[in-house]
Design a protein around this motif. Structure first.
Motif, PDB file in Angstrom:
ATOM      1  N   TYR A  53       0.846  -1.179   0.000  1.00 26.60           N
ATOM      2  CA  TYR A  53       0.000   0.000   0.000  1.00 26.60           C
ATOM      3  C   TYR A  53       0.890   1.240   0.000  1.00 26.60           C
ATOM      4  O   TYR A  53       2.101   1.142   0.151  1.00 26.60           O
ATOM      5  CB  TYR A  53      -0.910   0.009   1.238  1.00 26.60           C
ATOM      6  N   LYS A  54       0.276   2.394  -0.131  1.00 29.20           N
ATOM      7  CA  LYS A  54       1.035   3.646  -0.179  1.00 29.20           C
ATOM      8  C   LYS A  54       1.881   3.842   1.072  1.00 29.20           C
ATOM      9  O   LYS A  54       3.032   4.266   1.003  1.00 29.20           O
ATOM     10  CB  LYS A  54       0.065   4.815  -0.353  1.00 29.20           C
ATOM     11  N   ASP A  55       1.303   3.509   2.242  1.00 29.18           N
ATOM     12  CA  ASP A  55       1.975   3.813   3.507  1.00 29.18           C
ATOM     13  C   ASP A  55       2.473   2.593   4.269  1.00 29.18           C
ATOM     14  O   ASP A  55       2.999   2.729   5.379  1.00 29.18           O
ATOM     15  CB  ASP A  55       1.042   4.616   4.408  1.00 29.18           C
ATOM     16  N   LYS A  56       2.286   1.386   3.713  1.00 27.59           N
ATOM     17  CA  LYS A  56       2.682   0.188   4.460  1.00 27.59           C
ATOM     18  C   LYS A  56       2.782  -1.024   3.546  1.00 27.59           C
ATOM     19  O   LYS A  56       2.292  -1.028   2.420  1.00 27.59           O
ATOM     20  CB  LYS A  56       1.681  -0.108   5.568  1.00 27.59           C
ATOM     21  N   VAL A  57       3.406  -2.036   4.083  1.00 27.05           N
ATOM     22  CA  VAL A  57       3.392  -3.374   3.504  1.00 27.05           C
ATOM     23  C   VAL A  57       2.653  -4.236   4.513  1.00 27.05           C
ATOM     24  O   VAL A  57       2.974  -4.220   5.707  1.00 27.05           O
ATOM     25  CB  VAL A  57       4.829  -3.904   3.258  1.00 27.05           C
ATOM     26  N   LYS A  58       1.649  -4.956   4.045  1.00 30.72           N
ATOM     27  CA  LYS A  58       0.813  -5.785   4.923  1.00 30.72           C
ATOM     28  C   LYS A  58       1.087  -7.254   4.631  1.00 30.72           C
ATOM     29  O   LYS A  58       0.938  -7.700   3.494  1.00 30.72           O
ATOM     30  CB  LYS A  58      -0.669  -5.486   4.706  1.00 30.72           C
ATOM     31  N   VAL A  59       1.491  -7.984   5.653  1.00 33.16           N
ATOM     32  CA  VAL A  59       1.688  -9.429   5.554  1.00 33.16           C
ATOM     33  C   VAL A  59       0.528 -10.074   6.297  1.00 33.16           C
ATOM     34  O   VAL A  59       0.404  -9.922   7.520  1.00 33.16           O
ATOM     35  CB  VAL A  59       3.033  -9.867   6.177  1.00 33.16           C
ATOM     36  N   THR A  60      -0.326 -10.770   5.560  1.00 29.61           N
ATOM     37  CA  THR A  60      -1.506 -11.388   6.154  1.00 29.61           C
ATOM     38  C   THR A  60      -1.304 -12.893   6.214  1.00 29.61           C
ATOM     39  O   THR A  60      -1.072 -13.538   5.185  1.00 29.61           O
ATOM     40  CB  THR A  60      -2.770 -11.061   5.340  1.00 29.61           C
ATOM     41  N   PHE A  61      -1.381 -13.451   7.405  1.00 30.88           N
ATOM     42  CA  PHE A  61      -1.267 -14.892   7.610  1.00 30.88           C
ATOM     43  C   PHE A  61      -2.663 -15.493   7.497  1.00 30.88           C
ATOM     44  O   PHE A  61      -3.576 -15.095   8.238  1.00 30.88           O
ATOM     45  CB  PHE A  61      -0.663 -15.189   8.974  1.00 30.88           C
ATOM     46  N   ALA A  62      -2.816 -16.449   6.603  1.00 33.64           N
ATOM     47  CA  ALA A  62      -4.122 -17.008   6.276  1.00 33.64           C
ATOM     48  C   ALA A  62      -4.823 -17.594   7.498  1.00 33.64           C
ATOM     49  O   ALA A  62      -6.036 -17.461   7.641  1.00 33.64           O
ATOM     50  CB  ALA A  62      -3.985 -18.072   5.191  1.00 33.64           C
ATOM     51  N   ARG A  63      -4.081 -18.240   8.385  1.00 35.43           N
ATOM     52  CA  ARG A  63      -4.660 -18.849   9.581  1.00 35.43           C
ATOM     53  C   ARG A  63      -4.008 -18.271  10.839  1.00 35.43           C
ATOM     54  O   ARG A  63      -3.795 -18.982  11.829  1.00 35.43           O
ATOM     55  CB  ARG A  63      -4.504 -20.356   9.512  1.00 35.43           C
ATOM     56  N   GLY A  64      -3.701 -16.993  10.780  1.00 40.27           N
ATOM     57  CA  GLY A  64      -2.983 -16.343  11.871  1.00 40.27           C
ATOM     58  C   GLY A  64      -3.684 -16.395  13.212  1.00 40.27           C
ATOM     59  O   GLY A  64      -3.027 -16.422  14.252  1.00 40.27           O
ATOM     60  N   ALA A  65      -5.015 -16.419  13.222  1.00 45.04           N
ATOM     61  CA  ALA A  65      -5.741 -16.459  14.493  1.00 45.04           C
ATOM     62  C   ALA A  65      -5.485 -17.760  15.244  1.00 45.04           C
ATOM     63  O   ALA A  65      -5.687 -17.825  16.462  1.00 45.04           O
ATOM     64  CB  ALA A  65      -7.237 -16.273  14.247  1.00 45.04           C
ATOM     65  N   SER A  66      -5.007 -18.773  14.550  1.00 42.77           N
ATOM     66  CA  SER A  66      -4.716 -20.068  15.173  1.00 42.77           C
ATOM     67  C   SER A  66      -3.279 -20.185  15.664  1.00 42.77           C
ATOM     68  O   SER A  66      -2.912 -21.215  16.223  1.00 42.77           O
ATOM     69  CB  SER A  66      -4.987 -21.199  14.175  1.00 42.77           C
ATOM     70  N   LEU A  67      -2.482 -19.146  15.440  1.00 41.23           N
ATOM     71  CA  LEU A  67      -1.064 -19.210  15.787  1.00 41.23           C
ATOM     72  C   LEU A  67      -0.776 -18.463  17.084  1.00 41.23           C
ATOM     73  O   LEU A  67      -1.334 -17.401  17.322  1.00 41.23           O
ATOM     74  CB  LEU A  67      -0.217 -18.597  14.656  1.00 41.23           C
ATOM     75  N   ASP A  68       0.106 -19.038  17.902  1.00 37.33           N
ATOM     76  CA  ASP A  68       0.579 -18.326  19.082  1.00 37.33           C
ATOM     77  C   ASP A  68       1.498 -17.200  18.631  1.00 37.33           C
ATOM     78  O   ASP A  68       2.317 -17.387  17.728  1.00 37.33           O
ATOM     79  CB  ASP A  68       1.337 -19.275  20.009  1.00 37.33           C
ATOM     80  N   ASP A  69       1.376 -16.065  19.261  1.00 40.82           N
ATOM     81  CA  ASP A  69       2.190 -14.892  18.921  1.00 40.82           C
ATOM     82  C   ASP A  69       2.705 -14.252  20.214  1.00 40.82           C
ATOM     83  O   ASP A  69       2.328 -13.136  20.563  1.00 40.82           O
ATOM     84  CB  ASP A  69       1.359 -13.901  18.100  1.00 40.82           C
ATOM     85  N   PRO A  70       3.601 -14.954  20.916  1.00 43.48           N
ATOM     86  CA  PRO A  70       4.055 -14.427  22.205  1.00 43.48           C
ATOM     87  C   PRO A  70       4.819 -13.115  22.094  1.00 43.48           C
ATOM     88  O   PRO A  70       4.846 -12.336  23.052  1.00 43.48           O
ATOM     89  CB  PRO A  70       4.943 -15.547  22.756  1.00 43.48           C
TER      90      PRO A  70
END
Length: 112
Positions: A53-70
């Motif tokens: 995007y103009k102001d960012k790069v977005k990395v979207t994880f398809a099943r990210g809600a299922s991943l631990d993100d400590p």
């Protein structure tokens, strides 16, 4: 694109490849408004997409809600039921170790 966003996309590519050497990168969804398309990474299923995007790069994880993100790498789409994203702006610092851990977790989730 030949600015900071190109460098950021390359950084993400390098980290995904380091964490998931078997991942396949494809470019999808090319259209006149986005002739470069959207890089996608798959390994036994979709891992993530990388949108510019103009102001960012977005990395979207398809099943990210299922991943631990400590390390709290996810900073966008936090209320989504399935996906989670990382918005990277020009001056942001990406924790490479935490990011590659998310990629590895995504691969493991796809293989489970």
């Amino acid at each position: 694109m030949s600015d900071w966003r190109a460098d950021r996309v390359q950084q993400v590519r390098d980290l995904v490849r380091a964490a998931a050497p078997d991942a396949v990168e494809e470019v999808k969804w090319r259209k006149p408004s986005n002739p470069d398309g959207v890089p996608t990474f798959s390994c036994d299923g979709l891992l993530c997409t990388v949108e510019t995007y103009k102001d960012k790069v977005k990395v979207t994880f398809a099943r990210g809600a299922s991943l631990d993100d400590p390390a709290h790498v996810f900073n966008a789409s936090l209320d989504a039921g399935t996906r989670r994203a990382v918005d990277l702006r020009e001056d942001d610092t990406l924790d490479a170790d935490a990011f590659t851990a998310l990629v590895s977790a995504a691969v493991a989730h796809n293989r489970a």
